[in-house]
Design a protein around this motif. Structure first.
Motif, PDB file in Angstrom:
ATOM      1  N   ASN A 612      23.012 -17.964  -3.401  1.00  0.00           N
ATOM      2  CA  ASN A 612      22.285 -17.103  -4.340  1.00  0.00           C
ATOM      3  C   ASN A 612      22.050 -17.815  -5.666  1.00  0.00           C
ATOM      4  O   ASN A 612      20.997 -17.649  -6.294  1.00  0.00           O
ATOM      5  CB  ASN A 612      23.046 -15.798  -4.570  1.00  0.00           C
ATOM      6  CG  ASN A 612      23.050 -14.921  -3.330  1.00  0.00           C
ATOM      7  OD1 ASN A 612      22.164 -15.009  -2.481  1.00  0.00           O
ATOM      8  ND2 ASN A 612      24.062 -14.064  -3.212  1.00  0.00           N
ATOM      9  N   SER A 613      23.033 -18.619  -6.092  1.00  0.00           N
ATOM     10  CA  SER A 613      22.870 -19.390  -7.327  1.00  0.00           C
ATOM     11  C   SER A 613      21.727 -20.396  -7.180  1.00  0.00           C
ATOM     12  O   SER A 613      20.917 -20.578  -8.093  1.00  0.00           O
ATOM     13  CB  SER A 613      24.172 -20.119  -7.655  1.00  0.00           C
ATOM     14  OG  SER A 613      23.997 -20.952  -8.786  1.00  0.00           O
ATOM     15  N   PHE A 614      21.655 -21.034  -6.017  1.00  0.00           N
ATOM     16  CA  PHE A 614      20.557 -21.983  -5.770  1.00  0.00           C
ATOM     17  C   PHE A 614      19.214 -21.265  -5.814  1.00  0.00           C
ATOM     18  O   PHE A 614      18.254 -21.744  -6.451  1.00  0.00           O
ATOM     19  CB  PHE A 614      20.747 -22.659  -4.408  1.00  0.00           C
ATOM     20  CG  PHE A 614      19.563 -23.476  -3.974  1.00  0.00           C
ATOM     21  CD1 PHE A 614      19.415 -24.779  -4.400  1.00  0.00           C
ATOM     22  CD2 PHE A 614      18.572 -22.919  -3.159  1.00  0.00           C
ATOM     23  CE1 PHE A 614      18.305 -25.530  -4.026  1.00  0.00           C
ATOM     24  CE2 PHE A 614      17.461 -23.665  -2.781  1.00  0.00           C
ATOM     25  CZ  PHE A 614      17.334 -24.976  -3.214  1.00  0.00           C
ATOM     26  N   MET A 615      19.120 -20.127  -5.132  1.00  0.00           N
ATOM     27  CA  MET A 615      17.842 -19.411  -5.099  1.00  0.00           C
ATOM     28  C   MET A 615      17.453 -18.912  -6.486  1.00  0.00           C
ATOM     29  O   MET A 615      16.265 -18.890  -6.838  1.00  0.00           O
ATOM     30  CB  MET A 615      17.918 -18.234  -4.124  1.00  0.00           C
ATOM     31  CG  MET A 615      17.839 -18.644  -2.661  1.00  0.00           C
ATOM     32  SD  MET A 615      16.246 -19.445  -2.309  1.00  0.00           S
ATOM     33  CE  MET A 615      16.339 -19.580  -0.522  1.00  0.00           C
ATOM     34  N   HIS A 616      18.441 -18.528  -7.286  1.00  0.00           N
ATOM     35  CA  HIS A 616      18.148 -18.058  -8.639  1.00  0.00           C
ATOM     36  C   HIS A 616      17.538 -19.174  -9.475  1.00  0.00           C
ATOM     37  O   HIS A 616      16.601 -18.948 -10.257  1.00  0.00           O
ATOM     38  CB  HIS A 616      19.424 -17.543  -9.307  1.00  0.00           C
ATOM     39  CG  HIS A 616      19.227 -17.153 -10.745  1.00  0.00           C
ATOM     40  ND1 HIS A 616      18.564 -16.005 -11.118  1.00  0.00           N
ATOM     41  CD2 HIS A 616      19.596 -17.774 -11.907  1.00  0.00           C
ATOM     42  CE1 HIS A 616      18.532 -15.926 -12.440  1.00  0.00           C
ATOM     43  NE2 HIS A 616      19.149 -16.988 -12.942  1.00  0.00           N
ATOM     44  N   TRP A 633      10.269 -20.293  -1.852  1.00  0.00           N
ATOM     45  CA  TRP A 633      11.487 -20.489  -1.058  1.00  0.00           C
ATOM     46  C   TRP A 633      12.316 -19.207  -0.999  1.00  0.00           C
ATOM     47  O   TRP A 633      12.928 -18.909   0.017  1.00  0.00           O
ATOM     48  CB  TRP A 633      12.335 -21.603  -1.662  1.00  0.00           C
ATOM     49  CG  TRP A 633      11.794 -22.975  -1.379  1.00  0.00           C
ATOM     50  CD1 TRP A 633      10.812 -23.308  -0.511  1.00  0.00           C
ATOM     51  CD2 TRP A 633      12.242 -24.196  -1.985  1.00  0.00           C
ATOM     52  NE1 TRP A 633      10.591 -24.663  -0.519  1.00  0.00           N
ATOM     53  CE2 TRP A 633      11.458 -25.237  -1.416  1.00  0.00           C
ATOM     54  CE3 TRP A 633      13.193 -24.522  -2.935  1.00  0.00           C
ATOM     55  CZ2 TRP A 633      11.627 -26.571  -1.770  1.00  0.00           C
ATOM     56  CZ3 TRP A 633      13.366 -25.844  -3.297  1.00  0.00           C
ATOM     57  CH2 TRP A 633      12.594 -26.860  -2.715  1.00  0.00           C
ATOM     58  N   SER A 634      12.346 -18.473  -2.106  1.00  0.00           N
ATOM     59  CA  SER A 634      13.137 -17.239  -2.130  1.00  0.00           C
ATOM     60  C   SER A 634      12.603 -16.217  -1.125  1.00  0.00           C
ATOM     61  O   SER A 634      13.347 -15.334  -0.687  1.00  0.00           O
ATOM     62  CB  SER A 634      13.133 -16.636  -3.535  1.00  0.00           C
ATOM     63  OG  SER A 634      11.802 -16.375  -3.965  1.00  0.00           O
ATOM     64  N   GLU A 635      11.335 -16.332  -0.740  1.00  0.00           N
ATOM     65  CA  GLU A 635      10.747 -15.450   0.264  1.00  0.00           C
ATOM     66  C   GLU A 635      10.890 -16.018   1.677  1.00  0.00           C
ATOM     67  O   GLU A 635      10.616 -15.302   2.645  1.00  0.00           O
ATOM     68  CB  GLU A 635       9.255 -15.237  -0.043  1.00  0.00           C
ATOM     69  CG  GLU A 635       8.961 -14.647  -1.414  1.00  0.00           C
ATOM     70  CD  GLU A 635       7.471 -14.655  -1.719  1.00  0.00           C
ATOM     71  OE1 GLU A 635       6.721 -14.002  -0.970  1.00  0.00           O
ATOM     72  OE2 GLU A 635       7.062 -15.323  -2.688  1.00  0.00           O
ATOM     73  N   CYS A 636      11.288 -17.291   1.771  1.00  0.00           N
ATOM     74  CA  CYS A 636      11.382 -17.969   3.077  1.00  0.00           C
ATOM     75  C   CYS A 636      12.763 -18.600   3.237  1.00  0.00           C
ATOM     76  O   CYS A 636      12.885 -19.838   3.322  1.00  0.00           O
ATOM     77  CB  CYS A 636      10.308 -19.040   3.213  1.00  0.00           C
ATOM     78  SG  CYS A 636       8.643 -18.483   2.838  1.00  0.00           S
ATOM     79  N   PRO A 637      13.828 -17.806   3.246  1.00  0.00           N
ATOM     80  CA  PRO A 637      15.178 -18.383   3.308  1.00  0.00           C
ATOM     81  C   PRO A 637      15.436 -19.174   4.587  1.00  0.00           C
ATOM     82  O   PRO A 637      16.258 -20.099   4.576  1.00  0.00           O
ATOM     83  CB  PRO A 637      16.090 -17.166   3.197  1.00  0.00           C
ATOM     84  CG  PRO A 637      15.248 -16.007   3.656  1.00  0.00           C
ATOM     85  CD  PRO A 637      13.855 -16.330   3.214  1.00  0.00           C
ATOM     86  N   ASP A 638      14.743 -18.839   5.674  1.00  0.00           N
ATOM     87  CA  ASP A 638      14.961 -19.577   6.924  1.00  0.00           C
ATOM     88  C   ASP A 638      14.552 -21.039   6.774  1.00  0.00           C
ATOM     89  O   ASP A 638      15.179 -21.936   7.359  1.00  0.00           O
ATOM     90  CB  ASP A 638      14.174 -18.939   8.063  1.00  0.00           C
ATOM     91  CG  ASP A 638      14.713 -17.565   8.448  1.00  0.00           C
ATOM     92  OD1 ASP A 638      15.802 -17.206   7.959  1.00  0.00           O
ATOM     93  OD2 ASP A 638      14.036 -16.853   9.209  1.00  0.00           O
ATOM     94  N   PHE A 639      13.492 -21.309   6.016  1.00  0.00           N
ATOM     95  CA  PHE A 639      13.059 -22.686   5.791  1.00  0.00           C
ATOM     96  C   PHE A 639      14.126 -23.469   5.029  1.00  0.00           C
ATOM     97  O   PHE A 639      14.464 -24.604   5.386  1.00  0.00           O
ATOM     98  CB  PHE A 639      11.740 -22.694   5.005  1.00  0.00           C
ATOM     99  CG  PHE A 639      11.306 -24.054   4.533  1.00  0.00           C
ATOM    100  CD1 PHE A 639      10.769 -24.965   5.429  1.00  0.00           C
ATOM    101  CD2 PHE A 639      11.441 -24.423   3.202  1.00  0.00           C
ATOM    102  CE1 PHE A 639      10.371 -26.226   4.999  1.00  0.00           C
ATOM    103  CE2 PHE A 639      11.056 -25.672   2.766  1.00  0.00           C
ATOM    104  CZ  PHE A 639      10.511 -26.581   3.662  1.00  0.00           C
ATOM    105  N   VAL A 640      14.677 -22.875   3.964  1.00  0.00           N
ATOM    106  CA  VAL A 640      15.715 -23.548   3.180  1.00  0.00           C
ATOM    107  C   VAL A 640      16.976 -23.734   4.029  1.00  0.00           C
ATOM    108  O   VAL A 640      17.642 -24.770   3.954  1.00  0.00           O
ATOM    109  CB  VAL A 640      16.027 -22.740   1.899  1.00  0.00           C
ATOM    110  CG1 VAL A 640      17.113 -23.416   1.075  1.00  0.00           C
ATOM    111  CG2 VAL A 640      14.749 -22.575   1.058  1.00  0.00           C
ATOM    112  N   LEU A 641      17.297 -22.736   4.835  1.00  0.00           N
ATOM    113  CA  LEU A 641      18.470 -22.835   5.705  1.00  0.00           C
ATOM    114  C   LEU A 641      18.348 -24.025   6.659  1.00  0.00           C
ATOM    115  O   LEU A 641      19.314 -24.744   6.905  1.00  0.00           O
ATOM    116  CB  LEU A 641      18.639 -21.543   6.499  1.00  0.00           C
ATOM    117  CG  LEU A 641      19.877 -21.452   7.402  1.00  0.00           C
ATOM    118  CD1 LEU A 641      21.154 -21.465   6.570  1.00  0.00           C
ATOM    119  CD2 LEU A 641      19.808 -20.189   8.256  1.00  0.00           C
TER     120      LEU A 641
END
Length: 917
Positions: A612-616, A633-641
């Motif tokens: 959550n800190s990273f996304m913030h 990226w915050s809307e596409c967490p699967d990509f970041v994962l």
């Protein structure tokens, strides 16, 4: 005279200066404001040639008229769409447009300016002639496409004639002609010439070369009695006279039958029958022909091209009414085109990185305004103003810079002439080569409004600001923008009323960065000092100067874009160190599934907190992040994962931590900086270099972090727009919430959103269709005039190329297998030790850098995002190599020598050799 009378005269003079210009003051450099016809006549007057006096109603007045009603843009857009390939639809659309424009009055301040310019003889007879920016230009005259009016008397009548000239720009005939020549209805502009009418005894046209083309040593004159309209409109068979250019002697005559003549009436012109004797008589004697031919040659020498001239004879005096280039001729070595617009050169150098994709109308309308404000704010400090349409344009839905405008700035602004913009900001080698081979004449340059007194004062002030800028001030500017973003992020769009939501959209779209002068100065001066550092390194450290500059900017630290990769790596380290977290990451396919399972254990909750800190901090990034349509990226967490999973695999494979390398890079940079300073024996050079170096290092921090905060505001604006889109879709105004990105920013404030009389769905459907069509097209990096996707043939690529030459932007030499990635949102990973080969990079590409041993990019410059991040990570990188992504294949072995700017494809024998250092 009373004070009120003086004030009234002053006000009239001011308005006249805004919307009118004396014809004698018009020059080719003013073409965008006065049109081709007036620009040529002004040059003739300045050279002492006989041209009737008058004034020009400038394109500023035309723009004022066209902006009088906000619906005009929609009318023009519909007319343009109707006119492509459907003559019947064009005819209907042109008629409707003409009726709509006819109902719009001439703005009061424009009318007053015209009346003021007519003094002291407001009732005299005048000729009112069109002077569009797309007529009377080399290789095309646009003759007969726009209206002119003779013998116009009275102020009201002149104002009305000016309006009719404007409206003639939108006749079916004129629109069809411009479409064939690649000039859209909304792009042409109309100035109008108002001159004293010469009551001609005879008139006609003169060609200073053979109008049919080919070599010629003759001047050709056509003549008739009365006003020249009889010849121009083909009402008579005129006399034809051929004159030797070299000897100025009549070599051939043909006397025509001239049954009528055109003369001035009470208001307008009349057609009179001529007696038989006069109808068959020659119009001009040899002496008059010789004088006229001499004037034609003098005008040709002045303007530099063969001319088509309209002339008149009153008593014994000759007058020149018009001088346009002969359309069948071309100028060797210079741009060829049928209009000023077709001789404009467009390039995606730098924009190809920042704005790589087709843009939605929302993004384009916003960026157009931002670009205008940014450039005008900076250039006005040195007394320069440019128009929005002169700076950027759209080619197949993509942003392109107007190279003619930058040439005009380079010729007119001190210090820009020899600036190597391609090295600093990027652009393919073949792009820059093509631009350098194009010869752009003064007539091809757009008008740049320059105020010399302001330049004389502003330029030294700007230099002083640059020399004594404070890094602390820049740090405070970054902190201020961050605080604003926190305030904007706290807005809950779902809770806002429609009015407050639109207000929030308007506030976010203005961008705090634009309003904060300190932030803009920090951004600009940071870039400036980085450019100066590279210049000093090349001057004081010789051939290795560029590599020296790269090493001095490595591992500076705290760059937001570089921290993205570091923090993702830390997330991967946390996952790799805990078997439970690692097992969940590798077994679950979606972030929702991962989060649900990790909530049940303490280590899992700690991982989610770090996530959550990273996304913030970084969730506002994405590929093509300037485009509002692109999910973050915050809307596409699967990509970041999936990126984190790749890093976990790299850690398991023993890839060294880039975070641990960070401190080592900083220490190496400090030691190298000391060596560089020791090499400079001159104390003054050491002091200058030390100051420039510290500010250049801080400059990268300013640039990347301010840019990141600007993108954060874009992400916040996207969130507000999506909420607006949901409301419009729920009420049936749009078919889908994402359709909001196919509206323009100005339309959000125009009141048409909720007005049932405005069909938003149809408007959006047309724009979506154009968007989808443009996605299928890849325009070239350099476009001259209008881009025609149907006739465009991509240049051939030499696929046998083994060695690529580019720009080394991060020092070092690396070898490894190539990993060609065309999009940063693709399902592609760069494995440890591979060489990333990409078309360009923006912050959305940063995670691909972390595991890479080297970087190769088609585009890029010393100050491009990818170059700055590569230096920060200490990864050898060569950019601006041309079509590498079209030639290199994944799996091939590469050597990246960033110290020399060379990339080599290795054969089997070379793969086993160590790289040369």
């Amino acid at each position: 005279m009373s004070n009120q009378a003086v004030i009234k005269i002053a006000e009239q003079t001011s308005r006249a200066g805004a919307f009118t210009m004396p014809l004698r003051a018009a020059r080719l450099k003013d073409l965008a404001r006065v049109g081709g016809k007036a620009a040529h006549l002004g040059e003739l007057i300045a050279a002492g040639l006989p041209v009737p006096s008058g004034f020009v109603v400038t394109t500023d007045a035309y723009e004022r008229f066209m902006k009088y009603d906000p619906r005009i843009r929609d009318w023009l857009e519909r007319c343009e769409q109707s006119g492509r390939g459907d003559p019947a639809a064009l005819r209907t659309a042109a008629q409707e447009l003409s009726q709509l424009l006819s109902a719009i009055p001439v703005p009061g301040d424009v009318a007053e300016a015209i009346v003021a310019a007519m003094a002291p003889e407001p009732g005299g007879a005048r000729a009112v002639r069109s002077s569009a920016t797309a007529e009377d230009l080399p290789e095309a005259s646009f003759a007969g496409q726009h209206d002119s009016f003779l013998n116009v008397r009275g102020c009201d009548e002149v104002v009305a004639a000016v309006k009719r000239c404007w409206l003639s720009l939108f006749s079916e005939r004129a629109i069809s002609y411009r479409l064939r020549k690649g000039v859209a209805p909304g792009r042409a502009q109309m100035a109008v010439i108002v001159q004293e009418l010469v009551d001609a005894d005879a008139a006609g046209v003169m060609f200073t070369t053979n109008p049919a083309g080919g070599a010629s040593d003759s001047i050709f004159i056509e003549a008739a009695f009365g006003l020249g309209e009889a010849v121009v409109q083909g009402k008579v068979a005129p006399d034809r006279v051929e004159v030797s250019r070299s000897r100025l002697r009549v070599v051939r005559r043909q006397t025509g039958l001239k049954r009528v003549q055109m003369v001035a009436g009470k208001n307008g012109v009349l057609e009179e029958l001529l007696p038989a004797a006069k109808a068959n008589a020659p119009v001009l004697d040899d002496e008059t022909v010789t004088r006229l031919a001499y004037l034609g040659l003098k005008a040709e020498r002045l303007l530099g091209v063969p001319l088509d001239i309209e002339w008149g004879l009153s008593r014994r005096d000759l007058w020149l009414f018009q001088a346009r280039p002969v359309t069948t001729q071309s100028r060797n070595g210079k741009l060829k085109g049928t209009s000023f617009e077709e001789r404009q050169v467009w390039t995606n150098a730098n924009t190809g990185e920042v704005l790589p994709d087709v843009m939605t109308p929302m993004t384009w309308s916003l960026l157009r305004r931002i670009g205008r404000e940014l450039f005008n704010r900076f250039l006005w400090q040195v007394g320069i103003r440019i128009r929005e349409e002169q700076l950027v344009g759209m080619i197949a839905g993509r942003a392109y810079f107007n190279f003619n405008t930058f040439c005009a700035l380079g010729r007119g602004v001190p210090g820009l002439k020899n600036l190597r913009i391609e090295d600093l900001m990027g652009g393919k080698q073949d792009t820059m080569l093509a631009l350098k081979q194009i010869k752009i004449s003064q007539a091809d340059l757009p008008r740049i409004e320059a105020h010399r007194w302001r330049t004389a004062v502003g330029l030294p002030m700007l230099v002083l600001k640059f020399l004594f800028c404070s890094t602390q001030r820049g740090e405070r500017a970054v902190a201020s923008v961050r605080r604003t973003n926190l305030d904007l992020a706290a807005i809950g769009p779902e809770q806002l009323t429609d009015a407050k939501l639109l207000k929030a959209v308007q506030l976010s779209s203005t961008l705090e960065l634009l309003r904060d002068a300190k932030a803009l100065e920090a951004f600009g001066f940071g870039l400036g000092y980085m450019a100066v550092l590279f210049a000093l390194c090349e001057k004081w450290f010789g051939p290795e100067g560029r590599s020296t500059g790269n090493r001095l900017l490595a591992g500076v630290g705290d760059l937001d874009s570089a921290e993205t990769g570091y923090e993702l790596w830390r997330l991967a380290e946390q996952a790799a160190s805990g078997p439970e977290i690692k097992g969940v990451l590798l077994s679950e396919h979606t972030f929702a599934g991962v989060a649900a399972r990790l909530e049940g254990c303490e280590s899992g909750r700690a991982f989610l907190a770090q996530w959550n800190s990273f996304m913030h901090r970084h969730g506002h990034h994405t590929r093509g992040e300037v485009e509002l349509f692109n999910p973050r990226w915050s809307e596409c967490p699967d990509f970041v994962l999936d990126l984190v999973r790749g890093y976990v695999e790299a850690i398991d494979a023993g890839h060294p931590s880039p975070v641990a390398r960070q401190d080592a890079l900083a220490n190496e940079r400090l030691l190298f900086a000391k060596k560089c300073l020791d090499r400079l024996r001159n104390p003054l050079k050491r002091a200058i270099f030390g100051r420039v170096l510290s500010r250049a290092q801080k400059g990268g921090w300013f640039r990347e972090n301010l840019k990141s905060e600007a993108i954060r505001q874009f992400a916040l604006l996207r969130r507000l727009l999506l909420e607006l889109g949901r409301r419009l879709a729920a009420r049936g105004r749009l078919a889908d919430e994402n359709d909001v990105f196919f509206l323009e920013s100005e339309e959000l404030q125009s009141g048409c959103l909720w007005d049932r009389a405005t069909d938003l769905r149809t408007r959006v459907a047309g724009r979506r269709a154009a968007y989808e069509r443009d996605l299928k097209v890849t325009p070239p990096a350099v476009v001259v005039g209008r881009f025609d996707p149907d006739s465009f043939v991509p240049g051939a690529v030499d696929r046998e190329t083994k060695v690529f030459y580019g720009l080394g932007v991060s020092a070092g030499v690396a070898r490894g297998r190539a990993r060609v990635v065309l999009r940063s949102d693709a399902d592609e990973r760069v494995r440890p030790g591979e060489i990333l080969v990409a078309p360009f990079t923006d912050p959305g590409w940063t995670p691909y850098f972390v595991a890479a041993a080297g970087i190769v990019m088609d585009l890029g410059g010393l100050l491009s995002h990818g170059s700055i991040v590569a230096r920060e990570y200490g990864i050898p990188a060569v950019v601006n190599v041309g079509p590498a992504t079209q030639i290199i294949r994944t799996g091939q072995w590469l050597e990246v020598d960033a110290d020399r700017g060379v990339v080599k494809l290795l054969d089997e024998e070379q793969q086993g050799r160590p790289p040369k250092n």
